[in-house]
Design a protein around this motif. Structure first.
Motif, PDB file in Angstrom:
ATOM      1  N   VAL A   1       0.879  -1.164   0.000  1.00  0.00           N
ATOM      2  CA  VAL A   1       0.000   0.000   0.000  1.00  0.00           C
ATOM      3  C   VAL A   1       0.915   1.212   0.000  1.00  0.00           C
ATOM      4  CG1 VAL A   1      -1.751   1.268   1.272  1.00  0.00           C
ATOM      5  CG2 VAL A   1      -1.843  -1.227   1.213  1.00  0.00           C
ATOM      6  N   ASP A   2       0.908   1.949  -1.136  1.00  0.00           N
ATOM      7  CA  ASP A   2       1.871   3.034  -1.290  1.00  0.00           C
ATOM      8  C   ASP A   2       1.384   3.963  -2.404  1.00  0.00           C
ATOM      9  OD1 ASP A   2       4.465   4.500  -1.500  1.00  0.00           O
ATOM     10  OD2 ASP A   2       5.258   2.820  -0.351  1.00  0.00           O
ATOM     11  N   THR A   3       2.328   4.464  -3.226  1.00  0.00           N
ATOM     12  CA  THR A   3       1.998   5.384  -4.321  1.00  0.00           C
ATOM     13  C   THR A   3       1.687   4.661  -5.624  1.00  0.00           C
ATOM     14  OG1 THR A   3       4.311   5.637  -5.020  1.00  0.00           O
ATOM     15  CG2 THR A   3       3.481   7.193  -3.351  1.00  0.00           C
ATOM     16  N   GLY A   4       1.624   3.350  -5.598  1.00  0.00           N
ATOM     17  CA  GLY A   4       1.432   2.582  -6.829  1.00  0.00           C
ATOM     18  C   GLY A   4       2.780   2.240  -7.434  1.00  0.00           C
ATOM     19  N   GLY A  21      -3.475  -4.672  -9.568  1.00  0.00           N
ATOM     20  CA  GLY A  21      -3.694  -3.929  -8.337  1.00  0.00           C
ATOM     21  C   GLY A  21      -4.892  -3.011  -8.446  1.00  0.00           C
ATOM     22  N   TRP A  22      -4.912  -1.994  -7.588  1.00  0.00           N
ATOM     23  CA  TRP A  22      -6.043  -1.070  -7.572  1.00  0.00           C
ATOM     24  C   TRP A  22      -5.580   0.294  -7.087  1.00  0.00           C
ATOM     25  CZ3 TRP A  22     -10.377  -2.818  -9.754  1.00  0.00           C
ATOM     26  CH2 TRP A  22     -11.486  -1.971  -9.762  1.00  0.00           C
ATOM     27  N   ASP A  23      -6.174   1.334  -7.665  1.00  0.00           N
ATOM     28  CA  ASP A  23      -5.962   2.711  -7.235  1.00  0.00           C
ATOM     29  C   ASP A  23      -7.100   3.044  -6.281  1.00  0.00           C
ATOM     30  OD1 ASP A  23      -5.799   5.456  -6.906  1.00  0.00           O
ATOM     31  OD2 ASP A  23      -5.708   5.913  -9.039  1.00  0.00           O
ATOM     32  N   MET A  24      -6.787   3.227  -5.006  1.00  0.00           N
ATOM     33  CA  MET A  24      -7.790   3.491  -3.974  1.00  0.00           C
ATOM     34  C   MET A  24      -7.938   4.970  -3.660  1.00  0.00           C
ATOM     35  SD  MET A  24      -9.007   0.525  -3.241  1.00  0.00           S
ATOM     36  CE  MET A  24      -9.817   0.676  -1.671  1.00  0.00           C
ATOM     37  N   ILE A  25      -7.299   5.842  -4.441  1.00  0.00           N
ATOM     38  CA  ILE A  25      -7.357   7.279  -4.159  1.00  0.00           C
ATOM     39  C   ILE A  25      -8.667   7.840  -4.694  1.00  0.00           C
ATOM     40  CG2 ILE A  25      -6.266   9.518  -4.490  1.00  0.00           C
ATOM     41  CD1 ILE A  25      -3.597   7.998  -4.779  1.00  0.00           C
ATOM     42  N   SER A  26      -9.481   8.369  -3.797  1.00  0.00           N
ATOM     43  CA  SER A  26     -10.806   8.883  -4.147  1.00  0.00           C
ATOM     44  C   SER A  26     -10.757  10.243  -4.841  1.00  0.00           C
ATOM     45  CB  SER A  26     -11.672   9.010  -2.888  1.00  0.00           C
ATOM     46  OG  SER A  26     -11.833   7.758  -2.280  1.00  0.00           O
ATOM     47  N   ASP A  27      -9.871  11.112  -4.408  1.00  0.00           N
ATOM     48  CA  ASP A  27      -9.795  12.486  -4.909  1.00  0.00           C
ATOM     49  C   ASP A  27      -8.905  12.546  -6.153  1.00  0.00           C
ATOM     50  OD1 ASP A  27      -9.097  15.196  -5.383  1.00  0.00           O
ATOM     51  OD2 ASP A  27      -9.196  15.682  -3.249  1.00  0.00           O
ATOM     52  N   PRO A  28      -9.479  12.909  -7.323  1.00  0.00           N
ATOM     53  CA  PRO A  28      -8.684  12.954  -8.549  1.00  0.00           C
ATOM     54  C   PRO A  28      -7.479  13.892  -8.478  1.00  0.00           C
ATOM     55  CG  PRO A  28     -11.009  13.045  -9.075  1.00  0.00           C
ATOM     56  CD  PRO A  28     -10.893  13.178  -7.587  1.00  0.00           C
ATOM     57  N   GLU A  29      -7.577  14.967  -7.702  1.00  0.00           N
ATOM     58  CA  GLU A  29      -6.438  15.880  -7.581  1.00  0.00           C
ATOM     59  C   GLU A  29      -5.292  15.220  -6.817  1.00  0.00           C
ATOM     60  OE1 GLU A  29      -5.295  20.287  -5.887  1.00  0.00           O
ATOM     61  OE2 GLU A  29      -7.362  19.907  -6.511  1.00  0.00           O
ATOM     62  N   VAL A  90      -1.222  -1.515  -4.532  1.00  0.00           N
ATOM     63  CA  VAL A  90      -2.453  -0.873  -4.086  1.00  0.00           C
ATOM     64  C   VAL A  90      -2.092   0.577  -3.788  1.00  0.00           C
ATOM     65  CG1 VAL A  90      -4.403  -0.939  -2.505  1.00  0.00           C
ATOM     66  CG2 VAL A  90      -3.249  -3.060  -3.133  1.00  0.00           C
ATOM     67  N   ARG A  91      -2.628   1.455  -4.611  1.00  0.00           N
ATOM     68  CA  ARG A  91      -2.268   2.877  -4.553  1.00  0.00           C
ATOM     69  C   ARG A  91      -3.192   3.608  -3.589  1.00  0.00           C
ATOM     70  NH1 ARG A  91      -3.206   7.435  -8.292  1.00  0.00           N
ATOM     71  NH2 ARG A  91      -1.388   8.757  -7.987  1.00  0.00           N
ATOM     72  N   ALA A  92      -2.615   4.176  -2.515  1.00  0.00           N
ATOM     73  CA  ALA A  92      -3.392   4.953  -1.556  1.00  0.00           C
ATOM     74  C   ALA A  92      -2.773   6.320  -1.288  1.00  0.00           C
ATOM     75  CB  ALA A  92      -3.527   4.187  -0.245  1.00  0.00           C
ATOM     76  N   ILE A 103      -6.445   4.958   2.749  1.00  0.00           N
ATOM     77  CA  ILE A 103      -5.428   4.028   3.243  1.00  0.00           C
ATOM     78  C   ILE A 103      -6.089   2.844   3.933  1.00  0.00           C
ATOM     79  CG2 ILE A 103      -3.489   3.750   4.846  1.00  0.00           C
ATOM     80  CD1 ILE A 103      -2.918   6.808   4.303  1.00  0.00           C
ATOM     81  N   SER A 104      -7.080   3.108   4.760  1.00  0.00           N
ATOM     82  CA  SER A 104      -7.776   2.028   5.472  1.00  0.00           C
ATOM     83  C   SER A 104      -8.463   1.077   4.504  1.00  0.00           C
ATOM     84  CB  SER A 104      -8.789   2.625   6.457  1.00  0.00           C
ATOM     85  OG  SER A 104      -8.115   3.404   7.428  1.00  0.00           O
ATOM     86  N   ASP A 105      -9.146   1.633   3.500  1.00  0.00           N
ATOM     87  CA  ASP A 105      -9.780   0.784   2.491  1.00  0.00           C
ATOM     88  C   ASP A 105      -8.737   0.005   1.696  1.00  0.00           C
ATOM     89  OD1 ASP A 105     -12.280   1.654   3.296  1.00  0.00           O
ATOM     90  OD2 ASP A 105     -12.625   2.927   1.536  1.00  0.00           O
ATOM     91  N   ALA A 106      -7.590   0.624   1.422  1.00  0.00           N
ATOM     92  CA  ALA A 106      -6.521  -0.049   0.676  1.00  0.00           C
ATOM     93  C   ALA A 106      -5.992  -1.253   1.450  1.00  0.00           C
ATOM     94  CB  ALA A 106      -5.397   0.930   0.368  1.00  0.00           C
ATOM     95  N   ILE A 107      -5.846  -1.102   2.754  1.00  0.00           N
ATOM     96  CA  ILE A 107      -5.395  -2.217   3.593  1.00  0.00           C
ATOM     97  C   ILE A 107      -6.374  -3.378   3.484  1.00  0.00           C
ATOM     98  CG2 ILE A 107      -5.056  -2.946   6.000  1.00  0.00           C
ATOM     99  CD1 ILE A 107      -4.022  -0.008   6.516  1.00  0.00           C
ATOM    100  N   ARG A 108      -7.648  -3.068   3.603  1.00  0.00           N
ATOM    101  CA  ARG A 108      -8.674  -4.118   3.555  1.00  0.00           C
ATOM    102  C   ARG A 108      -8.756  -4.761   2.168  1.00  0.00           C
ATOM    103  NH1 ARG A 108     -12.491  -3.823   7.957  1.00  0.00           N
ATOM    104  NH2 ARG A 108     -12.122  -2.001   9.268  1.00  0.00           N
TER     105      ARG A 108
END
Length: 183
Positions: A1-4, A21-29, A90-92, A103-108
């Protein structure tokens, strides 16, 4: 779980050790990729001029390469410490950091305990649930508390037998000032 991961990095291209993997970042900015959560865990950079950080770190690529994500024996970069592994990026964390909920969702999600959703709202489960989750991050907490949602996520995945490893801070301050190390 990091920057991808930099998926086009010479050590990552064609590596049999990298799983979807997955990009878990909600905010596009913050994501710096013009979208929210999706299946693209590519790291477009995390420079943060507002915090006087003008260079991208590609930290997730660095950490994954150290662990063993790279294509070994290609004469480039590093071979990493382990070869017979699977790394699920897993990008958080993105531009200027990240938020606890991502980050919490990325861990799960990394542990395979919750789904994410594709563009048409279908559930997407991690098909390669983590045995070990690396959290090379330090969120400064002046009150020395672990965010409840992060603690809940760590507790949930460790209850499933997942090992969670966290950075100790690297800031010449006691570890208990930094989440997730203080969780």
């Amino acid at each position: 779980v990091d920057t991808g991961l930099q998926m086009d990095h010479p050590d990552m291209v064609g590596s049999p050790n990298i799983m979807p993997g997955w990009d878990m970042i909600s905010d596009p900015e913050v994501g710096n990729d013009n979208d929210g959560r999706d299946s693209d865990a590519n790291d477009p950079g995390d420079a943060c001029p507002a915090q006087l950080n003008f260079s991208d770190t590609y930290h997730g690529t660095h950490v994954a390469g150290t662990v063993g994500a790279g294509a070994s024996n290609n004469g480039l970069g590093v071979a990493g410490g382990a070869w017979n592994i699977k790394i699920v990026p897993v990008r958080a964390l993105g531009k200027c950091g990240g938020v606890t909920s991502d980050i919490s969702d990325a861990i799960r999600w990394a542990a395979g305990t919750i789904p994410e959703y594709d563009e048409v709202n279908n559930e997407v489960w991690n098909e390669n649930p983590a045995d070990i989750i690396n959290l090379s991050m330090g969120l400064f907490r002046a009150d020395r508390s672990c965010p409840a949602s992060m603690q809940d996520a760590i507790d949930a995945v460790t209850a499933e037998g997942v090992i969670v490893v966290a950075a100790a801070g690297n800031k010449r301050l006691p570890t208990d000032y930094f989440a997730p190390a203080n969780c």
